[in-house]
Design a protein around this motif. Structure first.
Motif: not given
Length: 281
Positions: A9-13, A17-22, A205-217
Motif C-alpha cells: 500500500v503506497t502512501g500508507a503512513t 492509506g493508513r486506514a486501508v493498510a490497517t 483536503v485540509r491543505e486545500a482549505m475545503v471543508p471535508p464532506m466524507s470520512t476516511v472510513g
C-alpha cells in the motif's frame, strides 16, 4: 480474495492509506507499509502488530522515479509473490490559490509524476511478482476530478493550476488502468480504479482549505471493496465511484487518447524500465 498473501500500500503512513493498510492486516494480509518518513511508517507497523497483524516498512519518495523503481525491485527481491498493489500515494491540488508549480526529481510536473508516472512504473515492474501471486489485484486510487492531458504541455509550463494538474494526473491514471487491465486479463491479475469518497477528512483536503464532506472510513470501505472484497476479483478494467461501478471521464475510453498517452508514458519511463517490464502486459 483469500485473507492471506502480501499487499503493498503506497502512501500508507496517514489518512486513507493508513486506514486501508490497517484494514488489510486485520483481514490477515501481510502489509508492506510504504511512506517517505521512517518514523511515521514504523508507527503504522507498530499499530498493526499490536492488533495482531504483520507488516513491514518500505521507504521511498515517489517524486523520484529511481526511488519508485527501487521500491518495486526491493519488493520483488524480498517477496516471492504479491497479491495486491494499492496505488494510493498522491499529491493533491495544494493550498489556494493553487498557483505554485513544482517539479519532481526528474523534472516532471509533480502531480503528474507522483499520481501517475510512479503508479505506472510500480505496476509495470511489479507485474511479474503479481502474476506469481495470482489471483492478484491492482487498485488505483483515483478521483472523480479528471481532465484530459495536454500533450503539448505535460509540465504545465503555461497556465499552471494545481487543481488542473491534479485532475490531469487522475485522468491519466484511469486511462492507464483500462489499458493495463486489458494487458493482464489472461494472467489472473485484475486492475481497477476508483474515486473512494468526496473530500475525505485527510491532510490533502485540509491543505486545500475545503471543508471535508466524507470520512476516511467511507473511503476505506470503497477501497476494500476492490482490494479484498468480491467486486475486485469479479471485474477488471473498471472505474468505481465509492462502491458502485461508474463511468470515468469519457476521454479515458478514447482509443486514440489512450494510445498517445501510452506512447508518451513509455518514453518518459524508458530509463526506468527493462524490456521485460515493457512487455509485462
Amino acid at each position: 480474495m483469500t485473507n492471506s498473501g502480501i499487499a503493498l500500500v503506497t502512501g500508507a503512513t496517514a489518512g486513507l492509506g493508513r486506514a486501508v493498510a490497517t484494514a488489510l492486516a486485520e483481514q490477515g494480509m501481510h502489509v508492506l507499509v510504504h511512506g517517505r518518513d521512517a518514523e511515521r511508517a514504523a508507527g503504522v507497523v507498530e499499530r498493526i502488530e499490536k492488533a495482531g497483524g504483520t507488516a513491514q516498512v518500505h521507504l521511498a519518495d515517489l517524486a523520484s522515479l529511481a526511488q519508485a523503481r527501487d521500491l518495486a525491485d526491493r519488493v520483488s527481491a524480498e517477496h516471492g509473490s504479491l497479491r495486491l498493489l494499492v496505488n494510493n500515494a498522491g499529491v493533491g491540488a495544494g493550498r489556494p490559490p493553487y498557483r505554485r508549480r513544482r517539479l519532481s526529481a526528474d523534472g516532471h510536473e509533480l502531480r503528474f509524476a507522483v499520481n501517475y508516472l510512479a503508479p505506472v512504473l510500480l505496476a509495470r515492474r511489479l507485474a511479474p511478482t503479481l502474476r506469481k501471486g495470482a489471483p492478484a489485484r491492482i487498485v488505483n486510487v483515483g478521483s472523480v476530478g479528471q481532465a484530459p492531458v495536454d500533450f503539448a504541455d505535460l509540465r504545465m509550463d503555461a497556465h499552471y493550476s494545481g487543481t488542473q494538474a491534479y485532475f490531469r494526473s487522475k485522468f491519466a491514471l484511469a486511462a492507464f488502468t483500462f489499458d493495463l487491465a486489458d494487458e493482464l486479463a489472461d494472467d489472473g491479475v485484475t486492475v481497477n480504479c476508483l474515486h473512494p469518497a468526496s473530500l475525505m477528512n485527510t491532510h490533502m483536503v485540509r491543505e486545500a482549505m475545503v471543508p471535508p464532506m466524507s470520512t476516511v472510513g467511507t473511503g476505506t470501505k470503497a477501497v476494500m471493496n476492490l482490494a479484498a472484497g468480491p467486486a475486485g476479483g469479479a471485474v477488471t478494467g473498471r472505474y468505481f465511484d465509492g462502491t458502485s461501478e461508474a463511468r470515468a471521464h469519457e476521454g479515458t475510453y478514447d482509443p486514440a487518447i489512450r494510445s498517445r498517452l501510452s506512447r508518451v508514458t513509455a518514453e518518459l519511463l524508458a530509463p526506468f524500465l527493462t524490456d521485460d517490464d515493457r512487455a509485462a502486459g
